[in-house]
Motif scaffolding. Structure first.
Motif, PDB file in Angstrom:
ATOM      1  N   GLU A  17       0.811  -1.214   0.000  1.00 12.71           N
ATOM      2  CA  GLU A  17       0.000   0.000   0.000  1.00 12.71           C
ATOM      3  C   GLU A  17       0.847   1.269   0.000  1.00 12.71           C
ATOM      4  OE1 GLU A  17       0.267  -1.520   4.296  1.00 12.71           O
ATOM      5  OE2 GLU A  17       0.050  -2.326   2.265  1.00 12.71           O
ATOM      6  N   ASN A  18       2.140   1.146   0.290  1.00 11.68           N
ATOM      7  CA  ASN A  18       2.997   2.321   0.325  1.00 11.68           C
ATOM      8  C   ASN A  18       4.025   2.346  -0.803  1.00 11.68           C
ATOM      9  OD1 ASN A  18       3.178   4.695   1.980  1.00 11.68           O
ATOM     10  ND2 ASN A  18       5.265   4.085   2.495  1.00 11.68           N
ATOM     11  N   LEU A  19       4.018   1.317  -1.665  1.00  4.64           N
ATOM     12  CA  LEU A  19       5.020   1.224  -2.725  1.00  4.64           C
ATOM     13  C   LEU A  19       4.873   2.351  -3.745  1.00  4.64           C
ATOM     14  CD1 LEU A  19       7.324  -0.302  -4.040  1.00  4.64           C
ATOM     15  CD2 LEU A  19       5.635  -1.722  -5.219  1.00  4.64           C
ATOM     16  N   ILE A  20       3.657   2.639  -4.173  1.00  5.40           N
ATOM     17  CA  ILE A  20       3.447   3.674  -5.192  1.00  5.40           C
ATOM     18  C   ILE A  20       3.808   5.061  -4.664  1.00  5.40           C
ATOM     19  CG2 ILE A  20       1.717   4.833  -6.609  1.00  5.40           C
ATOM     20  CD1 ILE A  20       0.353   2.158  -6.987  1.00  5.40           C
ATOM     21  N   PRO A  21       3.308   5.494  -3.496  1.00  6.90           N
ATOM     22  CA  PRO A  21       3.706   6.823  -3.002  1.00  6.90           C
ATOM     23  C   PRO A  21       5.208   6.929  -2.739  1.00  6.90           C
ATOM     24  CG  PRO A  21       2.429   5.629  -1.348  1.00  6.90           C
ATOM     25  CD  PRO A  21       2.271   4.886  -2.628  1.00  6.90           C
ATOM     26  N   ALA A  22       5.836   5.828  -2.283  1.00  2.07           N
ATOM     27  CA  ALA A  22       7.278   5.867  -2.052  1.00  2.07           C
ATOM     28  C   ALA A  22       8.029   6.048  -3.366  1.00  2.07           C
ATOM     29  CB  ALA A  22       7.740   4.590  -1.354  1.00  2.07           C
ATOM     30  N   THR A  23       7.559   5.396  -4.421  1.00  2.00           N
ATOM     31  CA  THR A  23       8.196   5.538  -5.731  1.00  2.00           C
ATOM     32  C   THR A  23       8.038   6.959  -6.258  1.00  2.00           C
ATOM     33  OG1 THR A  23       7.762   3.218  -6.236  1.00  2.00           O
ATOM     34  CG2 THR A  23       8.260   4.654  -8.091  1.00  2.00           C
ATOM     35  N   TRP A  65       8.532  17.534 -13.804  1.00  2.00           N
ATOM     36  CA  TRP A  65       8.353  16.190 -13.265  1.00  2.00           C
ATOM     37  C   TRP A  65       8.485  16.186 -11.747  1.00  2.00           C
ATOM     38  CZ3 TRP A  65       6.119  12.031 -14.954  1.00  2.00           C
ATOM     39  CH2 TRP A  65       5.949  11.873 -16.320  1.00  2.00           C
ATOM     40  N   ALA A  66       9.363  17.003 -11.215  1.00  2.00           N
ATOM     41  CA  ALA A  66       9.482  17.101  -9.760  1.00  2.00           C
ATOM     42  C   ALA A  66       8.171  17.591  -9.153  1.00  2.00           C
ATOM     43  CB  ALA A  66      10.626  18.046  -9.397  1.00  2.00           C
ATOM     44  N   TRP A  67       7.549  18.564  -9.826  1.00  2.75           N
ATOM     45  CA  TRP A  67       6.270  19.094  -9.341  1.00  2.75           C
ATOM     46  C   TRP A  67       5.175  18.034  -9.404  1.00  2.75           C
ATOM     47  CZ3 TRP A  67       1.715  20.248 -12.241  1.00  2.75           C
ATOM     48  CH2 TRP A  67       0.755  20.960 -11.528  1.00  2.75           C
ATOM     49  N   ILE A  68       5.091  17.317 -10.517  1.00  2.00           N
ATOM     50  CA  ILE A  68       4.050  16.300 -10.691  1.00  2.00           C
ATOM     51  C   ILE A  68       4.218  15.174  -9.679  1.00  2.00           C
ATOM     52  CG2 ILE A  68       3.173  14.531 -12.269  1.00  2.00           C
ATOM     53  CD1 ILE A  68       3.909  16.437 -14.572  1.00  2.00           C
ATOM     54  N   MET A  69       5.446  14.678  -9.526  1.00  2.81           N
ATOM     55  CA  MET A  69       5.683  13.559  -8.611  1.00  2.81           C
ATOM     56  C   MET A  69       5.534  13.987  -7.153  1.00  2.81           C
ATOM     57  SD  MET A  69       8.735  11.329 -10.300  1.00  2.81           S
ATOM     58  CE  MET A  69       8.383  10.289 -11.733  1.00  2.81           C
ATOM     59  N   THR A  70       5.914  15.227  -6.844  1.00  2.00           N
ATOM     60  CA  THR A  70       5.719  15.723  -5.479  1.00  2.00           C
ATOM     61  C   THR A  70       4.242  15.771  -5.138  1.00  2.00           C
ATOM     62  OG1 THR A  70       7.754  17.035  -5.531  1.00  2.00           O
ATOM     63  CG2 THR A  70       6.078  17.690  -3.948  1.00  2.00           C
ATOM     64  N   LEU A  94      -0.722  10.711  -1.823  1.00  3.23           N
ATOM     65  CA  LEU A  94      -0.808   9.278  -1.537  1.00  3.23           C
ATOM     66  C   LEU A  94      -0.028   8.828  -0.307  1.00  3.23           C
ATOM     67  CD1 LEU A  94      -0.379   7.947  -5.192  1.00  3.23           C
ATOM     68  CD2 LEU A  94      -2.519   8.224  -3.912  1.00  3.23           C
ATOM     69  N   ALA A  95       0.998   9.569   0.097  1.00  8.03           N
ATOM     70  CA  ALA A  95       1.902   9.075   1.134  1.00  8.03           C
ATOM     71  C   ALA A  95       1.281   9.129   2.523  1.00  8.03           C
ATOM     72  CB  ALA A  95       3.198   9.875   1.116  1.00  8.03           C
ATOM     73  N   GLU A  96       1.666   8.162   3.347  1.00  7.45           N
ATOM     74  CA  GLU A  96       1.312   8.124   4.755  1.00  7.45           C
ATOM     75  C   GLU A  96       2.561   7.758   5.552  1.00  7.45           C
ATOM     76  OE1 GLU A  96      -1.824   5.443   5.519  1.00  7.45           O
ATOM     77  OE2 GLU A  96      -3.293   6.449   4.228  1.00  7.45           O
ATOM     78  N   PRO A  97       2.778   8.378   6.724  1.00  5.22           N
ATOM     79  CA  PRO A  97       3.958   8.019   7.530  1.00  5.22           C
ATOM     80  C   PRO A  97       3.943   6.526   7.864  1.00  5.22           C
ATOM     81  CG  PRO A  97       2.918  10.014   8.365  1.00  5.22           C
ATOM     82  CD  PRO A  97       1.979   9.444   7.345  1.00  5.22           C
ATOM     83  N   ARG A  98       5.048   5.873   7.579  1.00  5.09           N
ATOM     84  CA  ARG A  98       5.138   4.439   7.851  1.00  5.09           C
ATOM     85  C   ARG A  98       6.612   4.092   8.053  1.00  5.09           C
ATOM     86  NH1 ARG A  98       1.334   0.690   6.614  1.00  5.09           N
ATOM     87  NH2 ARG A  98       0.364   2.152   5.155  1.00  5.09           N
ATOM     88  N   GLY A  99       6.939   3.552   9.213  1.00  4.34           N
ATOM     89  CA  GLY A  99       8.314   3.202   9.494  1.00  4.34           C
ATOM     90  C   GLY A  99       8.879   4.099  10.585  1.00  4.34           C
TER      91      GLY A  99
END
Length: 296
Positions: free
Chosen positions: A28-34, A76-81, A87-92
């Protein structure tokens, strides 16, 4: 459009590679991490391109092409940010226990500034010299982003292969940022307008050094960035050098093609001080009759 395709492919390749490196991350966190890693890579590339490293400019086909690539990676930095932010959630865990919240807030601050900067640049009414000063803050914002990467709760094991990859990437970006700062701290040459001639739609300027640092060195085919301590002329603009290095002083023939050049036509006078900020360019003719490459 052809310029965009290889860099889009490069970013997609990075996404695939980092997806493999993040294989241990919860699904569930692979896509936001990428997306987060892709944004960080794109920001680092922008920082390296902004450093105006001669080898990098040469590989890309010159400073003009480097500016184009910089713009692509900035988008691309803007789009990916934006995607990572949504999508990201704190994990770890953070590398420094207890600093997870600070790392998350650092990322939020950097993301907000990046969004504002991009939207700010899309408004035509905002003068370039105003936008340029806000762009200088990207160095500190990059440091804030590095803090986010290593202090927030990320699903990456400390000192793993992926962690070291991010560490090396961060060091590259920080060194490039230091080079950008050093460039802005560079003391420009003080020149004086020794002769000036107005033509039909251009101005012929001759400059002589007045700072006691000796003659100015350059190569045929290069350009120089000039500025003047007058209203509307304080922003450095590049102009082709119209004289040979063997001649005394420097000559510029500047045509009236915009707001800045129009002000030069009317405001610049003999005796005015002009700042020579930077000499650059690699459009130099090859005079060796045995040269390998065609000139035209």
């Amino acid at each position: 459009m052809r310029l965009i395709y290889p860099h889009v492919g490069f970013l997609l390749f990075i996404a695939v590679v980092y997806s493999a490196l993040l294989s241990g991350v919860p699904a569930e966190n692979l896509i936001p991490a990428t997306f987060g890693v892709g944004a960080f890579v794109a920001m680092t590339v922008c920082m390296v391109l902004a450093a105006r490293i001669r080898i990098v400019d040469g590989l890309l086909g010159g400073p003009g092409r480097s500016y184009q690539v910089h713009r692509i990676f900035a988008h691309w930095a803007w789009i990916m940010t934006l995607a990572h932010w949504i999508l990201a959630e704190p994990r770890g865990e953070s590398i420094v226990p207890g600093w997870e919240e600070f790392g998350t807030r650092a990322g939020t601050f950097a993301g907000i500034y990046l969004m504002i900067l991009v939207l700010y640049g899309l408004i035509p009414a905002i003068p370039y010299h105003v936008w340029r000063w806000t762009h200088y803050a990207m160095g500190p914002i990059y440091l804030v982003t590095v803090a986010h990467v290593f202090l927030s709760a990320i699903p990456v094991e400390d000192f793993s292969v992926h962690w070291w990859g991010l560490a090396v990437l961060s060091m590259v970006g920080i060194v490039a940022m230091a080079r950008v700062i050093a460039h802005h701290l560079h003391r420009p040459r003080r020149m004086q307008v020794s002769a000036l001639k107005h033509n039909h739609d251009s101005i012929d300027i001759r400059l002589e050094p007045r700072d006691g640092r000796g003659p100015v060195a350059w190569c045929a085919g290069q350009h120089a960035s000039l500025s003047c301590a007058k209203r509307g002329l304080r922003e450095p603009h590049p102009f082709t050098i119209a004289s040979a290095p063997s001649q005394n002083g420097m000559r510029f023939v500047i045509f009236d093609r915009g707001d800045y050049t129009k002000k030069l036509q009317t405001q610049l006078k003999v005796g005015d001080e002009v700042l020579l900020n930077r000499i650059a360019g690699d459009f130099a003719p090859q005079t060796d009759p045995k040269r390998i490459y065609r000139q035209i």
